[in-house]
Write an enzyme that holds these catalytic residues in place. Sequence first.
Site, short mmCIF file in Angstrom:
data_model
loop_
_atom_site.label_atom_id
_atom_site.label_comp_id
_atom_site.label_asym_id
_atom_site.label_seq_id
_atom_site.Cartn_x
_atom_site.Cartn_y
_atom_site.Cartn_z
N LYS A 180 -0.85 -9.94 11.10
CA LYS A 180 -0.60 -9.97 12.56
C LYS A 180 -1.28 -11.19 13.16
O LYS A 180 -2.43 -11.50 12.84
CB LYS A 180 -1.11 -8.68 13.21
CG LYS A 180 -0.27 -7.46 12.77
CD LYS A 180 -0.58 -6.23 13.59
CE LYS A 180 0.00 -4.99 12.95
NZ LYS A 180 1.27 -4.55 13.48
N HIS A 220 -5.97 -0.46 6.82
CA HIS A 220 -5.88 -1.24 8.06
C HIS A 220 -7.20 -1.23 8.86
O HIS A 220 -7.69 -2.28 9.27
CB HIS A 220 -4.76 -0.71 8.96
CG HIS A 220 -3.43 -0.62 8.29
ND1 HIS A 220 -2.98 -1.56 7.39
CD2 HIS A 220 -2.43 0.30 8.38
CE1 HIS A 220 -1.76 -1.22 6.97
NE2 HIS A 220 -1.42 -0.09 7.55
N LYS A 254 -1.48 9.81 14.98
CA LYS A 254 -0.04 9.90 15.27
C LYS A 254 0.13 10.77 16.51
O LYS A 254 -0.71 11.63 16.79
CB LYS A 254 0.70 10.57 14.12
CG LYS A 254 0.47 9.92 12.76
CD LYS A 254 1.49 8.87 12.46
CE LYS A 254 1.32 8.28 11.08
NZ LYS A 254 1.82 6.93 10.96
N HIS A 299 -0.37 -5.26 5.93
CA HIS A 299 0.39 -6.04 6.92
C HIS A 299 -0.40 -6.28 8.20
O HIS A 299 -0.09 -7.18 8.96
CB HIS A 299 1.76 -5.42 7.19
CG HIS A 299 1.74 -4.21 8.07
ND1 HIS A 299 1.47 -2.97 7.60
CD2 HIS A 299 1.96 -4.06 9.40
CE1 HIS A 299 1.53 -2.10 8.59
NE2 HIS A 299 1.83 -2.73 9.70
N GLU A 316 -0.72 5.53 17.62
CA GLU A 316 0.74 5.53 17.44
C GLU A 316 1.34 6.70 18.20
O GLU A 316 0.73 7.78 18.23
CB GLU A 316 1.08 5.69 15.96
CG GLU A 316 0.59 4.56 15.10
CD GLU A 316 1.08 4.72 13.68
OE1 GLU A 316 2.15 4.20 13.37
OE2 GLU A 316 0.39 5.39 12.89
N ASP A 336 -3.94 6.72 4.73
CA ASP A 336 -2.81 5.91 5.19
C ASP A 336 -3.27 4.76 6.11
O ASP A 336 -2.68 3.69 6.10
CB ASP A 336 -1.83 6.83 5.95
CG ASP A 336 -0.55 6.12 6.36
OD1 ASP A 336 -0.06 5.30 5.57
OD2 ASP A 336 -0.04 6.39 7.47
N LYS A 382 0.83 -1.19 0.00
CA LYS A 382 0.00 0.00 0.00
C LYS A 382 0.87 1.25 0.00
O LYS A 382 2.03 1.14 0.38
CB LYS A 382 -0.95 -0.01 1.20
CG LYS A 382 -0.21 0.14 2.54
CD LYS A 382 -1.14 0.35 3.67
CE LYS A 382 -1.37 1.78 3.96
NZ LYS A 382 -0.24 2.48 4.62
C1 BG6 Z 1 1.66 1.80 7.75
C2 BG6 Z 1 1.44 3.28 7.69
O1 BG6 Z 1 0.87 1.15 6.79
O2 BG6 Z 1 1.33 1.30 9.04
C3 BG6 Z 1 2.23 3.98 8.78
O3 BG6 Z 1 1.84 3.78 6.43
C4 BG6 Z 1 1.96 3.37 10.12
O4 BG6 Z 1 1.94 5.39 8.80
C5 BG6 Z 1 2.12 1.86 10.08
O5 BG6 Z 1 2.87 3.93 11.05
C6 BG6 Z 1 1.65 1.23 11.38
O6 BG6 Z 1 1.98 -0.13 11.37
P1 BG6 Z 1 2.26 -0.92 12.74
O7 BG6 Z 1 2.32 -2.34 12.36
O8 BG6 Z 1 3.55 -0.37 13.28
O9 BG6 Z 1 1.10 -0.57 13.62
#
Ligand code: BG6
Length: 493
Positions: free
Chosen positions: A179, A237, A337, A175, A213, A232, A145
């Site tokens: 998980k 997600h 964020k 991704h 985050e 994003d 992505k």
């Molecule tokens: C990514 C985003 O797909 O996922 C990022 O582009 C984000 O901005 C990240 O920080 C978060 O992934 P994880 O697995 O660290 O929660």
Amino acid sequence: MAEVFDLVIFGGGGDLSRRKLLPALYSGFVAGRVAKGSRIFLTSRKGLEGSSEGWLKEVFTETPPACPVEKQDLKDFSEMVSVIELGLVEGGADWEAFRDALKTDDQDRPLVHFLAIPPSLFTSTCELLGEYGLNSGRARVVLEKPLGNDLESAQAINADVGRYFEEKQTFRIDHYLGKEAVQNLLALRFSNILFEELWSGRTIDHIQITIAENQGVQGRKGFYEGTGAMRDMVQNHLLQLLCLVAMEPPARLEADSIREEKLKVLKSLKPLEGADIDRNVVRAQYQAGAMFGEAVPSYVDDVELDTPSNTETFVALKAHIENWRWAGVPFYLRTGKRLPDRFAEIVIQFKNVPHSPHPDWGRGLNPNRFIIRLQPEDHLALRMMVKNHASKSETLKEVEMNLDVAGDDSTRLGPYLRLILDAVRGDQSLFVHRKEVEYAWRWVDRIIDHWNASGEPPESYQAGTWGPYEAHDLMTRDRREWFHETSGKRAGR
Ligand code: BG6
């Protein structure tokens, strides 16, 4: 036994490759999941400095893999890795050399092209892979992505990639689907009658899905500005997690059935429009603040802009799924964020009991909650009411039944390795179908278009807080509240 494969990482020297893919492949190699004899090619426009062993050592110092980096293992691993200098816009001698490097007598050996490059290069790269005959039956393409930045661009990418790779060769990665806890969610829902029977608006009051985050967007200037949290995080997600929570039981736990059910959820998402968007979707951007006792700059300073920006770093929204199971059940999604904590969690909040049979029980009678923690640790917890033995009167207290599902750490693969190995095996269950991507964009585009048309700037929140007032108001006006836990303690705003 682990299968031998060839993997090409386009953008091999880039951020994703260095921070996620290579550390994951190295630990997979040490754990015996990446078979000896496999080959990993890193393509880069300018080549990479130094020997692959020296370069990898540096990469693993920056982002340590899950297991220790031992000298011999590093040497063996780096023998599998070659760096190839390759432009991705036109063919030529470098592509001929690349094609020759990929030659093998074993026509069944999987060849995975992982496109860890900007989507603007997907089309030309796939075209070149086609031109040089690298899209044969043994080849698969993994698309990282973002898949476009709206429905139209996503459709164009899907159509372009589709000219060179069939859908069964195309692996759109999210991704979050790799998980461990996410897969456990499927196991839990579809192999326990207990949950399945309770999984609907008859007993569930609402569902919260949060990805918080504490990182800002420093260092990702080029990507983040103009992208924002809706594109994003929400489009992919968060909506994927919502699909897994809300989908009907698939006929079989296999790619077609799972993806079909997820698609039905996306199709049933109630479109938000006009004033509904203003009321149910909050967007905000972080201002300077403090994280863990240290001052941190604002978003605008992080991305080094001289002018204000309308890019959101926080989104909270209320969505509805229009079907029998979920009619009337709100789904609250939230991501941001520079929040005070890093975690991803799904909270299923059940309805309260319809009547309290003891007068003293009414007070402090919390509804049951089922909490699925996806990170930083996998954890399942069921919150229930029991009698409070410590109290002289007939009061209740809330206890947590913890289901420890983490298991032995050494057997865990990590999301990227799991998904790469699934692509090697040709298993698309944890990858996203093109129609899912498109329906998700359809829903998200309406909101973004409305924001753009309004010209209003996003709300503000101080870095290190739980977002703007409006995100809390989204809940409190429904007489609900955001829930999350840190070390067993309830954490508020
Ligand atoms: C990514 C985003 O797909 O996922 C990022 O582009 C984000 O901005 C990240 O920080 C978060 O992934 P994880 O697995 O660290 O929660």
